[in-house]
Design a protein around this motif. Sequence first.
Motif, short mmCIF file in Angstrom:
data_model
loop_
_atom_site.label_atom_id
_atom_site.label_comp_id
_atom_site.label_asym_id
_atom_site.label_seq_id
_atom_site.Cartn_x
_atom_site.Cartn_y
_atom_site.Cartn_z
N ALA A 164 0.82 -1.21 0.00
CA ALA A 164 0.00 0.00 0.00
C ALA A 164 0.85 1.26 0.00
O ALA A 164 0.41 2.32 -0.44
CB ALA A 164 -0.94 0.01 1.20
N HIS A 185 -3.99 2.12 -3.96
CA HIS A 185 -4.36 2.19 -2.55
C HIS A 185 -4.48 3.64 -2.07
O HIS A 185 -5.41 3.99 -1.33
CB HIS A 185 -3.34 1.44 -1.69
N TYR A 217 -8.13 -2.66 0.62
CA TYR A 217 -6.80 -3.15 0.30
C TYR A 217 -6.88 -4.34 -0.65
O TYR A 217 -7.95 -4.97 -0.80
CB TYR A 217 -6.00 -3.50 1.55
N ALA A 271 -8.93 -2.24 -3.33
CA ALA A 271 -8.38 -0.89 -3.45
C ALA A 271 -8.78 -0.31 -4.79
O ALA A 271 -7.98 -0.19 -5.72
CB ALA A 271 -6.86 -0.91 -3.29
#
Length: 347
Positions: free
Chosen positions: A149, A249, A325, A329
């Motif tokens: 991320a 992300h 996530y 995302a």
Amino acid sequence: MTHPFLDLAPLSAAHFASIEDRVARLLSTEQDVVIMQGEALLPLEGAIRGTAGPGTTALNVITGPYGQTFGDWLRDCGATVYDLAVPFHTAVKAAQIRAALAVHPEIDFVSLVHAEAATGNTNPVAEIGEAVREHGALFYLDAVASVGAEPVLPDAWGVDLCVIGAQKAMGGPAGVSAVSVSERAWARMAANPNAPRRSYLSLLDWKERWVDAGRTALPHAPAQLEMLALEACLARIETEGPATVMARHASAAAATRAGVLALGGGLEPYVYEASEAAPVATTLRAPAGVDASELVARALAAEPGLPLAAGGGVLAKEMIRVNHYGSAASLAVVGRCLTALGAALAA
């Protein structure tokens, strides 16, 4: 009867080592990388028990529940622990780390969580790493939620023990995890009479029987399906490009914060400053008089597959977590989450 998950040829040592090499490339590290055969709590605990003992003086940074757990493990090892706790709606500052190190110059171990998915904050590891490196302490980092991320660079940041897991931003399996280990950390373990040996928690066993032996014979049967899944998620990240994955992300996090403010109704970001908010997940504060767990339950009743959760423990009544996530995302998923929360709030 055949099945694609069954009757596979054994995973060779060379194949296992090649997956470790791909993890090392993802982290841009020259350190030894060991893939441990269990969820990330395994290397997180193993790294602490391997390097900490009665002679250790640790600075344990608490920005969420995992920081609290690390302090417990350190004390259980016999270490002297100084906790540096900050409110969960913010991040720790490098200046706070420097101040704590100045007050306790005997500190030789610093433990930190990069991104706390449970509370939605992320900490400035590069600046903190500089302070820890100047002090000379061993630096232990939980990057389980952050890897994929946002950048995770153990070598550039001076991290001696960097633990990652694949089940969040990497979009991979939960059953295997990895840790990069510096030469300083290996030396600390070798000098620690309390370091686990002949144990599932033992990193020294991996070093002696795997790393130092040239990675030619696995010390035990690997978790084959999880290792193949880890290889697949690494290949997917390589194909998409790590920078693109991280940008996805970051966009999801920014859209969640902006969308919540536009939605109104009293929902607001739990982490006050966007610069301190983790891109792996966005936490929200429920409006006054609204139970967050009930709001999430109502939203999930309308669309069960959404990546929504109430906060854990004492935060269950006030915090909502949007877990944008991995494959979630995306702006489409964020939009569906906000729509469901808005409808639940209206109801």
